[in-house]
Scaffold this motif. Structure first.
Motif, PDB file in Angstrom:
ATOM      1  N   ALA A   9     -23.481  43.704  27.211  1.00  0.00           N
ATOM      2  CA  ALA A   9     -23.067  42.440  27.820  1.00  0.00           C
ATOM      3  C   ALA A   9     -22.523  41.426  26.816  1.00  0.00           C
ATOM      4  O   ALA A   9     -21.570  40.705  27.132  1.00  0.00           O
ATOM      5  N   ILE A  10     -23.082  41.345  25.623  1.00  0.00           N
ATOM      6  CA  ILE A  10     -22.686  40.296  24.679  1.00  0.00           C
ATOM      7  C   ILE A  10     -21.215  40.399  24.273  1.00  0.00           C
ATOM      8  O   ILE A  10     -20.503  39.392  24.301  1.00  0.00           O
ATOM      9  N   PRO A  11     -20.687  41.571  23.892  1.00  0.00           N
ATOM     10  CA  PRO A  11     -19.246  41.624  23.579  1.00  0.00           C
ATOM     11  C   PRO A  11     -18.360  41.294  24.780  1.00  0.00           C
ATOM     12  O   PRO A  11     -17.311  40.671  24.628  1.00  0.00           O
ATOM     13  N   ALA A  12     -18.776  41.701  25.961  1.00  0.00           N
ATOM     14  CA  ALA A  12     -17.995  41.401  27.158  1.00  0.00           C
ATOM     15  C   ALA A  12     -17.923  39.894  27.398  1.00  0.00           C
ATOM     16  O   ALA A  12     -16.868  39.358  27.746  1.00  0.00           O
ATOM     17  N   ILE A  13     -19.024  39.206  27.188  1.00  0.00           N
ATOM     18  CA  ILE A  13     -19.052  37.754  27.361  1.00  0.00           C
ATOM     19  C   ILE A  13     -18.171  37.082  26.319  1.00  0.00           C
ATOM     20  O   ILE A  13     -17.455  36.125  26.606  1.00  0.00           O
ATOM     21  N   GLY A  14     -18.189  37.606  25.080  1.00  0.00           N
ATOM     22  CA  GLY A  14     -17.334  37.057  24.029  1.00  0.00           C
ATOM     23  C   GLY A  14     -15.865  37.159  24.385  1.00  0.00           C
ATOM     24  O   GLY A  14     -15.094  36.230  24.144  1.00  0.00           O
ATOM     25  N   ASN A  15     -15.444  38.281  24.959  1.00  0.00           N
ATOM     26  CA  ASN A  15     -14.051  38.444  25.369  1.00  0.00           C
ATOM     27  C   ASN A  15     -13.685  37.505  26.506  1.00  0.00           C
ATOM     28  O   ASN A  15     -12.567  36.993  26.557  1.00  0.00           O
ATOM     29  N   ILE A  16     -14.605  37.277  27.410  1.00  0.00           N
ATOM     30  CA  ILE A  16     -14.351  36.354  28.517  1.00  0.00           C
ATOM     31  C   ILE A  16     -14.113  34.942  27.975  1.00  0.00           C
ATOM     32  O   ILE A  16     -13.192  34.250  28.401  1.00  0.00           O
ATOM     33  N   ILE A  17     -14.919  34.530  27.010  1.00  0.00           N
ATOM     34  CA  ILE A  17     -14.764  33.199  26.422  1.00  0.00           C
ATOM     35  C   ILE A  17     -13.427  33.094  25.691  1.00  0.00           C
ATOM     36  O   ILE A  17     -12.701  32.108  25.836  1.00  0.00           O
ATOM     37  N   GLU A  18     -13.087  34.116  24.906  1.00  0.00           N
ATOM     38  CA  GLU A  18     -11.814  34.117  24.175  1.00  0.00           C
ATOM     39  C   GLU A  18     -10.640  34.059  25.143  1.00  0.00           C
ATOM     40  O   GLU A  18      -9.700  33.277  24.948  1.00  0.00           O
ATOM     41  N   ASN A  19     -10.683  34.857  26.182  1.00  0.00           N
ATOM     42  CA  ASN A  19      -9.598  34.869  27.167  1.00  0.00           C
ATOM     43  C   ASN A  19      -9.450  33.521  27.862  1.00  0.00           C
ATOM     44  O   ASN A  19      -8.337  33.077  28.135  1.00  0.00           O
ATOM     45  N   SER A  20     -10.556  32.861  28.159  1.00  0.00           N
ATOM     46  CA  SER A  20     -10.470  31.566  28.828  1.00  0.00           C
ATOM     47  C   SER A  20      -9.898  30.506  27.895  1.00  0.00           C
ATOM     48  O   SER A  20      -9.165  29.620  28.335  1.00  0.00           O
ATOM     49  N   ARG A  21     -10.202  30.592  26.595  1.00  0.00           N
ATOM     50  CA  ARG A  21      -9.632  29.630  25.643  1.00  0.00           C
ATOM     51  C   ARG A  21      -8.120  29.800  25.536  1.00  0.00           C
ATOM     52  O   ARG A  21      -7.378  28.822  25.538  1.00  0.00           O
TER      53      ARG A  21
END
Length: 151
Positions: free
Chosen positions: A34-46
């Motif tokens: 879950a942690i890498p997936a959440i990191g990608n979601i944050i990066e994509n939203s930025r």
């Protein structure tokens, strides 16, 4: 019923060490996924935020050009109303740190910053379509638009 539950609870000893370790291992596996997936979601939203801010600034610059046809270039200061132009075309700068729109070629030179992410349109010639088509990830650069992380 109450007496039955109390009797059952007295007979229970609790979890064994092996059961507890099994639960901890399962939680660790879920966290590792879950942690890498959440990191990608944050990066994509930025990156999405910075793209949106650029598109809004381009639309505001086009309105500015309609109001001031003698203007050849539009800067971020023109759009937020901090220069001689009395009208405000953008409420605030958002993630934009620099923005220039050229009337003749309808091109943009822009820099945006969101957290540790930078979004740069470094060379003139970026169009709305190119900005829209940019993949929301710093790993995929398209044309003259780049996104990068700063340490």
């Amino acid at each position: 019923m109450k007496k039955f539950l109390q009797k059952k609870l007295k007979e229970q000893k609790g979890m064994t060490l092996i059961e507890l370790l099994a639960v901890i291992v399962i939680i660790a596996i879920i966290a590792a996924i879950a942690i890498p997936a959440i990191g990608n979601i944050i990066e994509n939203s930025r990156v999405g935020t910075m793209k949106s801010d650029n598109l809004n600034a381009i639309a505001a610059a086009e309105l500015y050009i309609l109001d001031y046809p003698e203007a050849t270039t539009v800067t971020l200061d023109n759009l937020v109303g901090t220069t001689a132009a009395p009208a405000v075309y953008l409420d605030d700068k958002g993630s934009l740190t620099a923005f220039t729109y050229t009337k003749a070629s309808k091109t943009v030179v822009s820099t945006a910053k969101q957290g540790t992410m930078n979004f740069t349109i470094a060379t003139p010639g970026a169009t709305k379509t190119q900005i829209n088509n940019y993949v929301n990830s710093s790993r995929a650069a398209a044309n003259n638009i780049t996104a990068s992380k700063t340490p």
